[in-house]
Design an enzyme around this catalytic site. Structure first.
Site, PDB file in Angstrom:
ATOM      1  N   ASP A  18      71.368 -46.041  30.148  1.00 26.70           N
ATOM      2  CA  ASP A  18      72.694 -45.943  30.767  1.00 26.70           C
ATOM      3  C   ASP A  18      73.071 -44.494  31.037  1.00 26.70           C
ATOM      4  O   ASP A  18      73.628 -44.163  32.087  1.00 26.70           O
ATOM      5  CB  ASP A  18      73.755 -46.579  29.856  1.00 26.70           C
ATOM      6  N   ARG A  62      65.235 -54.550  25.548  1.00 24.43           N
ATOM      7  CA  ARG A  62      65.492 -55.088  24.220  1.00 24.43           C
ATOM      8  C   ARG A  62      66.570 -56.147  24.357  1.00 24.43           C
ATOM      9  O   ARG A  62      67.684 -55.837  24.776  1.00 24.43           O
ATOM     10  CB  ARG A  62      65.966 -53.927  23.333  1.00 24.43           C
ATOM     11  N   THR A  87      68.577 -60.904  20.182  1.00 28.92           N
ATOM     12  CA  THR A  87      67.467 -60.986  19.209  1.00 28.92           C
ATOM     13  C   THR A  87      66.955 -59.595  18.831  1.00 28.92           C
ATOM     14  O   THR A  87      66.249 -59.448  17.827  1.00 28.92           O
ATOM     15  CB  THR A  87      66.284 -61.765  19.810  1.00 28.92           C
ATOM     16  N   ASP A 102      73.103 -45.148  24.637  1.00 25.83           N
ATOM     17  CA  ASP A 102      72.070 -45.886  25.379  1.00 25.83           C
ATOM     18  C   ASP A 102      71.416 -44.938  26.388  1.00 25.83           C
ATOM     19  O   ASP A 102      72.045 -44.491  27.355  1.00 25.83           O
ATOM     20  CB  ASP A 102      72.722 -47.073  26.096  1.00 25.83           C
TER      21      ASP A 102
HETATM   22  C1  PRP Z   1      65.981 -48.650  24.899  1.00 27.37           C
HETATM   23  C2  PRP Z   1      65.026 -47.496  24.788  1.00 27.37           C
HETATM   24  C3  PRP Z   1      63.817 -48.128  24.169  1.00 27.37           C
HETATM   25  C4  PRP Z   1      64.425 -49.161  23.252  1.00 27.37           C
HETATM   26  C5  PRP Z   1      64.383 -48.628  21.849  1.00 27.37           C
HETATM   27  O1  PRP Z   1      65.686 -49.428  26.005  1.00 27.37           O
HETATM   28  O2  PRP Z   1      64.771 -46.856  26.010  1.00 27.37           O
HETATM   29  O3  PRP Z   1      62.937 -48.731  25.104  1.00 27.37           O
HETATM   30  O4  PRP Z   1      65.783 -49.348  23.666  1.00 27.37           O
HETATM   31  O5  PRP Z   1      64.793 -49.596  20.949  1.00 27.37           O
HETATM   32  P1  PRP Z   1      63.795 -50.262  19.899  1.00 27.37           P
HETATM   33  O6  PRP Z   1      62.986 -49.155  19.291  1.00 27.37           O
HETATM   34  O7  PRP Z   1      64.709 -50.902  18.921  1.00 27.37           O
HETATM   35  O8  PRP Z   1      62.953 -51.253  20.637  1.00 27.37           O
HETATM   36  P2  PRP Z   1      66.565 -50.691  26.425  1.00 27.37           P
HETATM   37  O9  PRP Z   1      66.030 -51.922  25.789  1.00 27.37           O
HETATM   38  O10 PRP Z   1      68.031 -50.388  26.188  1.00 27.37           O
HETATM   39  O11 PRP Z   1      66.233 -50.844  27.961  1.00 27.37           O
HETATM   40  P3  PRP Z   1      66.582 -49.854  29.181  1.00 27.37           P
HETATM   41  O12 PRP Z   1      65.660 -48.655  29.067  1.00 27.37           O
HETATM   42  O13 PRP Z   1      66.248 -50.687  30.369  1.00 27.37           O
HETATM   43  O14 PRP Z   1      68.025 -49.460  29.110  1.00 27.37           O
HETATM   44  N1  URA Z   2      68.118 -47.716  22.676  1.00 28.51           N
HETATM   45  C1  URA Z   2      68.912 -46.702  23.085  1.00 28.51           C
HETATM   46  O1  URA Z   2      68.967 -46.385  24.278  1.00 28.51           O
HETATM   47  N2  URA Z   2      69.635 -46.063  22.151  1.00 28.51           N
HETATM   48  C2  URA Z   2      69.596 -46.369  20.854  1.00 28.51           C
HETATM   49  O2  URA Z   2      70.283 -45.719  20.046  1.00 28.51           O
HETATM   50  C3  URA Z   2      68.773 -47.420  20.441  1.00 28.51           C
HETATM   51  C4  URA Z   2      68.028 -48.076  21.378  1.00 28.51           C
END
Ligand code: PRP
Ligand code: URA
Length: 209
Positions: free
Chosen positions: A203, A104, A108, A200
Site C-alpha cells: 500500500d 496473504r 487465514t 503495509d
Molecule cells: C506483504 C509483504 C509480504 C507479506 C509478508 O504482502 O509484501 O509478501 O505480506 O507477510 P508474511 O511474512 O506474514 O507472509 P501482502 O500479502 O500484503 O501482499 P501485497 O504485496 O500484494 O500487498
Molecule cells: N506485510 C506488510 O506489508 N507489513 C507487515 O507489517 C506485515 C506484512
C-alpha cells in the site's frame, strides 16, 4: 551453509527510519526502497565468483579480475517485492527477472498464489527472492518452496524489515537459504503486522490502502 545478515550500515539505517515514518510520501517511499535495495545488492552479491582475464591498459598488459559469469535471477514477490527490483538491477544489470504473485489472505494469514512467470533458464541461475517484509514468513517460505519445486537450488532471500517469527520460520523451513535484512524488529501484532514496522509495504509503495 546459509547465513543471516543484518545490515548495520548507517546510510541504510537512516533510510529505513524515514521509510517507517507514516508521514513519508508514496514518492519518497518508492525512492527509498530503490536506494536501500541498491545498497543491499552490494553485500548480497559479495560471494559472486571471479575469474581472471588478460587486458591491455593504455600503458601495460595485466591480468585483471572479472565476474565469472555466474548468472543471477531476481524474483520479486508481488506486489511489494517489485519496489526492490530496479535498485538491485542498477547493481546487477544483467540479471533476469521472474515474478511470483502471492498475497496473504487477511483471514487465514496464509499465502495464496495467483501468478508465476520465471526465466526459462532459472535453474542455472543464482536466484535472489525479494520482498520488503518478512512477517510470519508464510509468503516468503511458500515462494521459496515454489521455486525449489521447480528445481531451483541456489536461493537467497532479501528483505527490508523482518520480524523474529519470520526469520525463525525461514531458517526452519529453508535452512539452505541465506537471509539478508536491513532491520530486525521487535514482534508481530495480532494481525501479523510487524511492530514497529512500516505498515503495509504494498500500500505504501503503490499508494493504495
Ligand atoms: C506483504 C509483504 C509480504 C507479506 C509478508 O504482502 O509484501 O509478501 O505480506 O507477510 P508474511 O511474512 O506474514 O507472509 P501482502 O500479502 O500484503 O501482499 P501485497 O504485496 O500484494 O500487498
Ligand atoms: N506485510 C506488510 O506489508 N507489513 C507487515 O507489517 C506485515 C506484512
Amino acid at each position: 551453509m546459509a547465513q543471516f545478515f543484518l545490515f548495520d550500515h548507517p546510510l541504510i539505517q537512516h533510510k529505513i527510519s524515514i521509510l517507517r515514518d507514516k508521514n513519508t510520501s508514496t514518492k519518497e517511499f518508492r525512492e527509498l526502497v530503490h536506494e536501500i535495495s541498491m545498497l543491499m545488492a552490494y553485500e548480497v552479491t559479495r560471494d559472486l565468483p571471479l575469474t581472471e582475464k588478460v587486458i591491455e591498459t593504455p600503458v601495460a598488459t595485466t591480468t585483471a579480475k572479472v565476474l565469472a559469469g555466474k548468472k543471477v535471477a531476481l524474483v520479486p514477490i508481488l506486489r511489494a517485492g517489485l519496489g526492490m527490483v530496479d535498485g538491485m538491477l542498477a547493481i546487477i544489470p544483467s540479471a533476469k527477472v521472474g515474478h511470483i504473485g502471492l498475497y496473504r489472505d487477511p483471514n487465514t494469514l496464509k499465502p495464496v498464489e495467483y501468478y508465476c512467470k520465471l526465466p526459462e533458464d532459472i535453474t542455472e541461475r543464482e536466484v535472489i527472492v525479494l520482498d520488503p517484509m518478512l512477517a510470519t514468513g508464510g509468503s516468503s517460505s511458500a515462494a521459496i518452496q515454489f521455486l525449489k519445486d521447480r528445481g531451483i537450488k541456489n536461493i537467497k532471500f532479501v528483505c527490508l524489515i523482518s520480524a523474529p517469527e519470520g526469520i525463525e520460520r525461514l531458517q526452519k523451513d529453508h535452512p539452505d537459504v541465506s537471509v539478508f535484512c536491513a532491520a530486525k524488529d521487535e514482534k508481530l501484532n495480532d494481525h501479523a503486522y510487524i511492530i514497529p514496522g512500516l505498515g503495509d509495504a504494498g500500500d505504501r509503495l503503490f499508494g493504495t490502502n
